[in-house]
Each structure stands twice: as structure tokens, then as C-alpha cells.
Design a protein around this motif. Structure first.
Motif, PDB file in Angstrom:
ATOM      1  N   ARG A 101       0.855  -1.189   0.000  1.00  0.00           N
ATOM      2  CA  ARG A 101       0.000   0.000   0.000  1.00  0.00           C
ATOM      3  C   ARG A 101       0.886   1.233   0.000  1.00  0.00           C
ATOM      4  O   ARG A 101       2.010   1.188   0.512  1.00  0.00           O
ATOM      5  CB  ARG A 101      -0.853   0.050   1.260  1.00  0.00           C
ATOM      6  CG  ARG A 101      -2.188  -0.636   1.159  1.00  0.00           C
ATOM      7  CD  ARG A 101      -2.982  -0.257   2.390  1.00  0.00           C
ATOM      8  NE  ARG A 101      -4.297  -0.839   2.379  1.00  0.00           N
ATOM      9  CZ  ARG A 101      -4.757  -1.619   3.369  1.00  0.00           C
ATOM     10  NH1 ARG A 101      -4.010  -1.914   4.404  1.00  0.00           N
ATOM     11  NH2 ARG A 101      -5.984  -2.088   3.313  1.00  0.00           N
ATOM     12  N   PHE A 109      -3.516   4.051  -1.671  1.00  0.00           N
ATOM     13  CA  PHE A 109      -3.600   3.248  -2.894  1.00  0.00           C
ATOM     14  C   PHE A 109      -3.048   1.852  -2.603  1.00  0.00           C
ATOM     15  O   PHE A 109      -2.118   1.708  -1.814  1.00  0.00           O
ATOM     16  CB  PHE A 109      -2.765   3.877  -4.016  1.00  0.00           C
ATOM     17  CG  PHE A 109      -3.304   5.190  -4.493  1.00  0.00           C
ATOM     18  CD1 PHE A 109      -4.202   5.241  -5.547  1.00  0.00           C
ATOM     19  CD2 PHE A 109      -2.926   6.378  -3.881  1.00  0.00           C
ATOM     20  CE1 PHE A 109      -4.705   6.463  -5.985  1.00  0.00           C
ATOM     21  CE2 PHE A 109      -3.433   7.608  -4.307  1.00  0.00           C
ATOM     22  CZ  PHE A 109      -4.328   7.642  -5.365  1.00  0.00           C
ATOM     23  N   ARG A 110      -3.604   0.854  -3.262  1.00  0.00           N
ATOM     24  CA  ARG A 110      -3.058  -0.504  -3.184  1.00  0.00           C
ATOM     25  C   ARG A 110      -2.070  -0.718  -4.327  1.00  0.00           C
ATOM     26  O   ARG A 110      -2.270  -0.191  -5.425  1.00  0.00           O
ATOM     27  CB  ARG A 110      -4.183  -1.535  -3.333  1.00  0.00           C
ATOM     28  CG  ARG A 110      -4.838  -1.858  -2.043  1.00  0.00           C
ATOM     29  CD  ARG A 110      -5.773  -3.049  -2.133  1.00  0.00           C
ATOM     30  NE  ARG A 110      -6.300  -3.296  -0.813  1.00  0.00           N
ATOM     31  CZ  ARG A 110      -5.669  -4.000   0.121  1.00  0.00           C
ATOM     32  NH1 ARG A 110      -4.495  -4.561  -0.146  1.00  0.00           N
ATOM     33  NH2 ARG A 110      -6.198  -4.172   1.309  1.00  0.00           N
ATOM     34  N   LEU A 111      -1.021  -1.468  -4.051  1.00  0.00           N
ATOM     35  CA  LEU A 111      -0.044  -1.819  -5.088  1.00  0.00           C
ATOM     36  C   LEU A 111       0.000  -3.347  -5.178  1.00  0.00           C
ATOM     37  O   LEU A 111       0.985  -3.967  -4.773  1.00  0.00           O
ATOM     38  CB  LEU A 111       1.341  -1.260  -4.730  1.00  0.00           C
ATOM     39  CG  LEU A 111       1.443   0.249  -4.503  1.00  0.00           C
ATOM     40  CD1 LEU A 111       2.833   0.632  -4.019  1.00  0.00           C
ATOM     41  CD2 LEU A 111       1.120   1.016  -5.788  1.00  0.00           C
ATOM     42  N   PRO A 112      -1.056  -3.956  -5.711  1.00  0.00           N
ATOM     43  CA  PRO A 112      -1.147  -5.420  -5.651  1.00  0.00           C
ATOM     44  C   PRO A 112      -0.085  -6.132  -6.492  1.00  0.00           C
ATOM     45  O   PRO A 112       0.172  -7.318  -6.272  1.00  0.00           O
ATOM     46  CB  PRO A 112      -2.560  -5.718  -6.166  1.00  0.00           C
ATOM     47  CG  PRO A 112      -2.980  -4.499  -6.907  1.00  0.00           C
ATOM     48  CD  PRO A 112      -2.212  -3.346  -6.369  1.00  0.00           C
ATOM     49  N   LEU A 116       3.035  -5.718  -6.417  1.00  0.00           N
ATOM     50  CA  LEU A 116       4.319  -5.892  -5.722  1.00  0.00           C
ATOM     51  C   LEU A 116       4.244  -7.095  -4.787  1.00  0.00           C
ATOM     52  O   LEU A 116       3.291  -7.248  -4.029  1.00  0.00           O
ATOM     53  CB  LEU A 116       4.666  -4.651  -4.897  1.00  0.00           C
ATOM     54  CG  LEU A 116       5.130  -3.389  -5.618  1.00  0.00           C
ATOM     55  CD1 LEU A 116       5.607  -2.365  -4.594  1.00  0.00           C
ATOM     56  CD2 LEU A 116       6.238  -3.673  -6.613  1.00  0.00           C
ATOM     57  N   ARG A 121       0.208   0.046 -11.789  1.00  0.00           N
ATOM     58  CA  ARG A 121      -1.085   0.735 -11.661  1.00  0.00           C
ATOM     59  C   ARG A 121      -1.561   0.731 -10.221  1.00  0.00           C
ATOM     60  O   ARG A 121      -1.865  -0.327  -9.671  1.00  0.00           O
ATOM     61  CB  ARG A 121      -2.138   0.063 -12.540  1.00  0.00           C
ATOM     62  CG  ARG A 121      -1.807   0.099 -14.017  1.00  0.00           C
ATOM     63  CD  ARG A 121      -2.214   1.408 -14.664  1.00  0.00           C
ATOM     64  NE  ARG A 121      -1.437   1.589 -15.909  1.00  0.00           N
ATOM     65  CZ  ARG A 121      -1.183   2.756 -16.460  1.00  0.00           C
ATOM     66  NH1 ARG A 121      -1.611   3.857 -15.899  1.00  0.00           N
ATOM     67  NH2 ARG A 121      -0.496   2.843 -17.573  1.00  0.00           N
ATOM     68  N   GLN A 153      -4.209   1.156  -7.205  1.00  0.00           N
ATOM     69  CA  GLN A 153      -5.666   1.069  -7.074  1.00  0.00           C
ATOM     70  C   GLN A 153      -6.106   1.913  -5.884  1.00  0.00           C
ATOM     71  O   GLN A 153      -5.723   1.605  -4.745  1.00  0.00           O
ATOM     72  CB  GLN A 153      -6.085  -0.380  -6.852  1.00  0.00           C
ATOM     73  CG  GLN A 153      -5.782  -1.272  -8.038  1.00  0.00           C
ATOM     74  CD  GLN A 153      -6.133  -2.726  -7.768  1.00  0.00           C
ATOM     75  OE1 GLN A 153      -6.600  -3.075  -6.686  1.00  0.00           O
ATOM     76  NE2 GLN A 153      -5.895  -3.562  -8.750  1.00  0.00           N
ATOM     77  N   PRO A 154      -6.896   2.963  -6.129  1.00  0.00           N
ATOM     78  CA  PRO A 154      -7.343   3.797  -5.001  1.00  0.00           C
ATOM     79  C   PRO A 154      -8.159   2.969  -4.016  1.00  0.00           C
ATOM     80  O   PRO A 154      -8.937   2.114  -4.416  1.00  0.00           O
ATOM     81  CB  PRO A 154      -8.225   4.858  -5.670  1.00  0.00           C
ATOM     82  CG  PRO A 154      -7.989   4.749  -7.133  1.00  0.00           C
ATOM     83  CD  PRO A 154      -7.435   3.404  -7.420  1.00  0.00           C
ATOM     84  N   GLU A 155      -7.948   3.208  -2.728  1.00  0.00           N
ATOM     85  CA  GLU A 155      -8.727   2.522  -1.689  1.00  0.00           C
ATOM     86  C   GLU A 155     -10.077   3.212  -1.590  1.00  0.00           C
ATOM     87  O   GLU A 155     -10.270   4.122  -0.779  1.00  0.00           O
ATOM     88  CB  GLU A 155      -7.988   2.593  -0.344  1.00  0.00           C
ATOM     89  CG  GLU A 155      -6.737   1.760  -0.278  1.00  0.00           C
ATOM     90  CD  GLU A 155      -7.007   0.317   0.139  1.00  0.00           C
ATOM     91  OE1 GLU A 155      -8.175  -0.126   0.076  1.00  0.00           O
ATOM     92  OE2 GLU A 155      -6.049  -0.359   0.540  1.00  0.00           O
ATOM     93  N   LEU A 212       2.271   5.530   6.834  1.00  0.00           N
ATOM     94  CA  LEU A 212       1.478   4.316   6.677  1.00  0.00           C
ATOM     95  C   LEU A 212       2.111   3.167   7.449  1.00  0.00           C
ATOM     96  O   LEU A 212       3.260   2.822   7.222  1.00  0.00           O
ATOM     97  CB  LEU A 212       1.377   3.984   5.185  1.00  0.00           C
ATOM     98  CG  LEU A 212       0.433   2.887   4.772  1.00  0.00           C
ATOM     99  CD1 LEU A 212      -0.960   3.092   5.322  1.00  0.00           C
ATOM    100  CD2 LEU A 212       0.380   2.814   3.252  1.00  0.00           C
TER     101      LEU A 212
END
Lengths: 165, 160
Positions: free
Chosen positions: A133, A149-152, A154, B20, B22-24, B42
Motif C-alpha cells: 500500500r 492506494f493498493r499496489l497489488p 508488488l 497501476r 488502485q485507489p482505496e 502508513l
């Protein structure tokens, strides 16, 4: 007894303040924006060298500067952030008129830009310890917002011995 | 076909393809507030950041959003009405939070222990003016940006 009385506050101050370790090197001017890896072993900062502001990584135990390939251009850098082991380094860099967020995977040497949706200008960032994240302070329509934001894409960076999810 | 394949191949070879984000969507609207928000940090279990108080007084506060529970939770004993927070950083669990704030024209470096609800000052030796902090996720080391004699320095304190 008098000597002890003088010594005690000093000792106490030292205990409370901890032991400070400073990271300066010849030819380096101002140092700003510190960020530690999750385990505290690596310190990132933005250092002024030859009039430009670069991100710099130092291994704390040895004081050795770690190589950072792929991040020599597009300065100034700002707001670096490291994952648990320091595998991932996220940083904001200036590319022409545009500010860009990038993540460097120090294990593979791969540097990947993170394009932000809409008209967001990144100001500061913080990478989650597992690298999955990213929190950003962005300037949008004249206001500073904090967004996640998620950084899936990685692979997770976890402390040694941590259980798998 | 050939002309399209070449740039693609170059892009793959350079290892530079975009990641890319992804907005939470479930979280971001809950972080939003009227007024500027700053200094995100964070952690594994939450987010510490500086934002206007929810009361609408305009006063800036350090806030904590619990990612597991999906809501903002209080930090008792951390904020005070006459202080202006400048920089904040949390350990992985949100148990320790390092803070730089300005009170009565002084800039202070502090460590908050959430379990104990305690906030204690950390001394810089030699004295300097702190600006930004970064606490390691394990909560044992604290990096500080300090101004001394007109220069910015970075140092790391080992915390007990």
C-alpha cells in the motif's frame, strides 16, 4: 556525592535521548527527508550533491552508502520511503514539469513509475512496511489531500520469520 | 505488427512498465476533510497523518485511521489545542508515534506511547530544531531531520 548528582541528570538525558548517530559524508551538503527501513537497518535521505538533490541510502551498521542504479536522473528527489527490509524504495522525482512517483525494487533492480489518476500532484509519500500500500499527500484543485492506494502487483516484503498471510 | 512489437519489447526490456495503483475506494472518502491534510505515515495496521480536527475548529491534529476496523480512532493524550503538529511517523502497529510540533514558538520532538497514553519529549544533543521524523516500523529507531547552524542534518536515535 556531588559528582554523582551532576552525573545523574546527564545519564538520564542520555538514556531518554538515546544515542544519536549522524550520517554525513564529504561533499554532501544539506540532508533532508529521512526515512528508515522497517527493521531500521537502512536510512534513506535526500542529500544535496553538486547542486542537485538525490536520494541516498546508507547501511547504518557500517555507514556504507548503498548503490542506487536507475535513480540518477530526474532530480530533485523528495520524500523517500522504504519497506521492511529496504527491498522497495518509493520516491517522488521531477521529470521535466511533472512530478512522478516511482518504486525501485532493489532485489531485481526494476524501477517502476506509479501513474496517479486525475490531476494529482504528489507532495509526500509513505510506503507500507510490506510494500503493498502507498499513502500519498497530493495537491489537487488547490487542496492537500491524503489518499491510500493498493499496489497489488508488488510481492510483499516481510520481516524475516514472519508468518505468511 | 513489427513496428508495434518493437516499442513493446523495448519497454519490457527496460523493466520500466508502470505499476497501476488502485485507489482505496472504501477508505479515501473517510480520510477526506475540509482543509489541508499532511504528513501521511502508513503502518501495517493503520495510517497516522495531520488533518484539521473533525470538530471543525480549524485546529490541526495528529489522527489515526485503523485499517483493520476501517475507522478513525482516538489518540488520547497526544493532541493539545495550542500546538501545531508539523511531522508525524508511526511504528507498524501504531503503538509508538513520533511527532514534531510547534508550541509557543518552540519546536519539540516527542514520542507518544499509545498503550500508556504517554507523551514524552526527546532531547537532541547538541540542541537543534527538528523538522521531519521517520520511526522504523519496529519502533526502535527514529530518524530526525534537524537544523543546526543553518544546515539540515539527519540523525538516528536509538529508542529504549
Amino acid at each position: 556525592m556531588l559528582r554523582l548528582r551532576c552525573l545523574l541528570p546527564c545519564l538520564l538525558a542520555l538514556l531518554i535521548s538515546g544515542c544519536a548517530q549522524r550520517f554525513e559524508a564529504p561533499g554532501i551538503g544539506d540532508q533532508e527527508d529521512p526515512a528508515l527501513s522497517g527493521n531500521g537497518r537502512i536510512l534513506a535521505s535526500v542529500a544535496e550533491r553538486g547542486g542537485r538533490r538525490f536520494v541516498r541510502l546508507v547501511e547504518r551498521s557500517s555507514g556504507r552508502e548503498l548503490p542506487l542504479r536507475g535513480l540518477r536522473r530526474h532530480t530533485p528527489h523528495r520524500s523517500p520511503s522504504l519497506s521492511w527490509t529496504g527491498r522497495y524504495l518509493a520516491v517522488i522525482r521531477q521529470r521535466g514539469q511533472r512530478r512522478e512517483v516511482v518504486v525501485l525494487d532493489r532485489l531485481t533492480g526494476r524501477l517502476r513509475p506509479i501513474p496517479l489518476p486525475g490531476d494529482r500532484v504528489p507532495e509526500r509519500l509513505s510506503l507500507a512496511p510490506d510494500g503493498q500500500r502507498l499513502a500519498l499527500q497530493v495537491l489537487r484543485q488547490g487542496q492537500l489531500d491524503v489518499e491510500l492506494f493498493r499496489l497489488p502487483a508488488l510481492e510483499a516484503d516481510r520481516p524475516a520469520g514472519a508468518p505468511l498471510p | 505488427m513489427r513496428t508495434a512489437a518493437l516499442p513493446l519489447l523495448l519497454l519490457l526490456l527496460s523493466g520500466c512498465e508502470a505499476l497501476r495503483p488502485q485507489p482505496e475506494m472504501g477508505i479515501n472518502p473517510r480520510l477526506a476533510s475540509r482543509g489541508d491534510q499532511r504528513s501521511p505515515s502508513l503502518a501495517r495496521e493503520g495510517l497516522a497523518w495531520i488533518a484539521p480536527a473533525p470538530s471543525g475548529s480549524g485546529q490541526l491534529q495528529v489522527r489515526w485511521f485503523d485499517l483493520r476496523r476501517g475507522l478513525a480512532t482516538p489518540l488520547p493524550g497526544l493532541n493539545r489545542p495550542d500546538a501545531q503538529p508539523i511531522s508525524v511517523s508511526s511504528d507498524a502497529r501504531g503503538q509508538r508515534i513520533a511527532l514534531v510540533r510547534s508550541v509557543d514558538g518552540r519546536t519539540e520532538l516527542l514520542l507518544y506511547e499509545r498503550n500508556l497514553r504517554s507523551l514524552r519529549p526527546l532531547r537532541l544533543i547538541p540542541p537543534g530544531v527538528p523538522a521531519r521524523v521517520s520511526l522504523s516500523a519496529d519502533g526502535r529507531s527514529l530518524a530526525v531531520q534537524v537544523s543546526r547552524q543553518g544546515r539540515w542534518q539527519v540523525e538516528v536515535l536509538q529508542l529504549p
